[in-house]
Design an enzyme around this catalytic site. Structure first.
Site, PDB file in Angstrom:
ATOM      1  N   ARG A 169       3.247 -13.135  10.930  1.00  0.00           N
ATOM      2  CA  ARG A 169       4.381 -13.304  10.027  1.00  0.00           C
ATOM      3  C   ARG A 169       5.612 -12.610  10.597  1.00  0.00           C
ATOM      4  O   ARG A 169       5.509 -11.660  11.372  1.00  0.00           O
ATOM      5  CB  ARG A 169       4.055 -12.698   8.653  1.00  0.00           C
ATOM      6  N   ALA A 222       9.838   6.011  -5.259  1.00  0.00           N
ATOM      7  CA  ALA A 222      10.114   4.662  -5.758  1.00  0.00           C
ATOM      8  C   ALA A 222      10.712   3.818  -4.639  1.00  0.00           C
ATOM      9  O   ALA A 222      11.575   4.280  -3.895  1.00  0.00           O
ATOM     10  CB  ALA A 222      11.085   4.726  -6.939  1.00  0.00           C
ATOM     11  N   THR A 264       6.072  -1.558 -10.890  1.00  0.00           N
ATOM     12  CA  THR A 264       4.751  -1.579 -10.249  1.00  0.00           C
ATOM     13  C   THR A 264       3.901  -0.392 -10.692  1.00  0.00           C
ATOM     14  O   THR A 264       2.674  -0.451 -10.588  1.00  0.00           O
ATOM     15  CB  THR A 264       4.872  -1.554  -8.707  1.00  0.00           C
ATOM     16  N   GLY A 265       4.517   0.668 -11.167  1.00  0.00           N
ATOM     17  CA  GLY A 265       3.765   1.805 -11.665  1.00  0.00           C
ATOM     18  C   GLY A 265       3.081   1.493 -12.982  1.00  0.00           C
ATOM     19  O   GLY A 265       3.428   0.532 -13.673  1.00  0.00           O
ATOM     20  N   TYR A 325      13.217  -3.965   5.350  1.00  0.00           N
ATOM     21  CA  TYR A 325      12.535  -2.811   4.772  1.00  0.00           C
ATOM     22  C   TYR A 325      12.545  -1.634   5.743  1.00  0.00           C
ATOM     23  O   TYR A 325      12.855  -0.496   5.356  1.00  0.00           O
ATOM     24  CB  TYR A 325      11.098  -3.194   4.412  1.00  0.00           C
ATOM     25  N   ILE A 328      -6.195 -12.889   7.348  1.00  0.00           N
ATOM     26  CA  ILE A 328      -5.675 -11.920   8.301  1.00  0.00           C
ATOM     27  C   ILE A 328      -4.720 -12.650   9.232  1.00  0.00           C
ATOM     28  O   ILE A 328      -4.882 -13.838   9.510  1.00  0.00           O
ATOM     29  CB  ILE A 328      -6.775 -11.196   9.100  1.00  0.00           C
TER      30      ILE A 328
END
Length: 335
Positions: free
Chosen positions: A269, A75, A35-36, A141, A200
């Site tokens: 969600r 990261a 992603t960087g 996560y 949203i």
């Protein structure tokens, strides 16, 4: 100091690198560029493209040759929905990858480990959340971030490795990719500039969507600079303490851009917290940190960073503040 920034080509990590370089430190960046971006890299850094999860020998050789004083770890797999869909990959990146860094830190004499955690997913029932509150842990996560905080306690007790944990609110600003919940500002900006609608996610009792605490990336980078010499073996919230609904944020960005594109309303969600705001008094008292950029100035700076776009009118900014007054907060909290 000699500092390794893992994820230093990414959104937040690259801003941290810039401040470290400006402060005179010797900085090395490790990033797998999943992603960087190369263009985010400060030209004064030494860069190594490797994956901390799989390139164990290369990582160890780097640790041997460079002899770092500090590791700053940015990261991560950072998407809540992705962690729910694939908890194993989330754990491999966020837990196993970090354990590789911790093992090498102990083996090769690293003095301090700075860890980018998430106040956004580790918020508790009390708003604003303080560091000692028990997090709700509604996603893999969130669990992975919390687990690493516990591993840092273990490495401190077992190996005397000093650490500082920085729990970020929703960070936004230049270089952010329009991906995931944490990139909602950049998602809204990209969609509005392309004339597309945005979604949203709302709750039955929160029709304007969830609330989040939005903190500007430069303020976050300054917390990482202060953490080099302060905050040993402590956890700090890094945010503003201000709750902003998703709909309010969208309408504010829409107004700043002069656009009028309706939003698409969808239901909540899995893994989404309803409310997030972080009490940052501990960071103020122990690190000497506080946020300096409000949401209006931060959005203006972010918009001005977009290539081929120029929004530089203080008059227009004052007009938008009148239309969308700043959410209330006890100002003395950060004075």
């Amino acid at each position: 100091m000699k500092i390794l920034v893992v994820g230093g080509a990414g959104f937040i990590g690259s801003h941290v690198v810039d401040l470290y370089i400006n402060d005179g430190h010797d900085v090395v960046v490790v990033d797998d560029l999943s992603t960087g971006k190369i263009e985010n890299l400060n030209p004064k850094v030494n860069f190594y493209q490797l994956d901390i999860c799989t390139d164990e020998i290369a990582l160890e050789n780097l640790m041997i040759s460079e002899k770092f004083d500090i590791i700053n770890h940015h990261a991560a797999q950072k998407s809540v929905p992705a962690s729910i869909e694939d908890p194993i990959t989330d754990a491999k990146i966020n837990i196993i990858g970090t354990l590789h860094l911790l093992r090498n830190s102990v083996e090769y004499g690293v003095k301090k480990f700075i860890f980018a955690s998430s106040g956004g997913v580790l918020a508790g029932d009390r708003i604003p959340t303080v560091e000692k509150d028990t997090p709700l842990l509604l996603s893999p996560y969130a669990i992975s971030k919390f687990v690493i905080e516990k591993y840092l306690e273990f490495y401190r007790n077992q190996y005397n490795l000093t650490y500082t944990v920085l729990r970020y609110a929703n960070v936004y600003g230049p270089r952010q990719l329009p991906q995931g919940e944490c990139g909602v500002v950049s998602i809204f900006l990209e969609n509005l500039l392309k004339g597309k609608s945005s979604k949203i996610y709302t709750f039955p009792d929160m029709l304007e969507g969830a609330t989040r605490d939005y903190v500007y990336v430069r303020d976050v980078a300054e917390a990482n600079l202060l953490a080099l010499d302060s905050g040993d073996n402590q956890i700090f919230n890094i945010g503003t303490g201000i709750e902003i609904t998703t709909e309010y944020l969208y309408k504010l960005i829409q107004s700043l851009l002069g656009k009028d594109i309706p939003i698409v309303i969808e239901s909540e969600r899995a893994g989404d917290l309803k409310r997030v705001a972080l009490d940052c008094n501990h960071a103020m008292n122990q690190l000497g940190w506080k946020p300096h950029v409000d949401i209006f100035q931060g959005l203006k700076k972010t918009i001005n960073s977009i290539p081929f776009y120029n929004y530089d009118s203080s008059k227009a900014l004052k007009e938008q503040k009148a239309l969308y007054p700043e959410p209330q907060i006890k100002k003395e909290r950060y004075q």
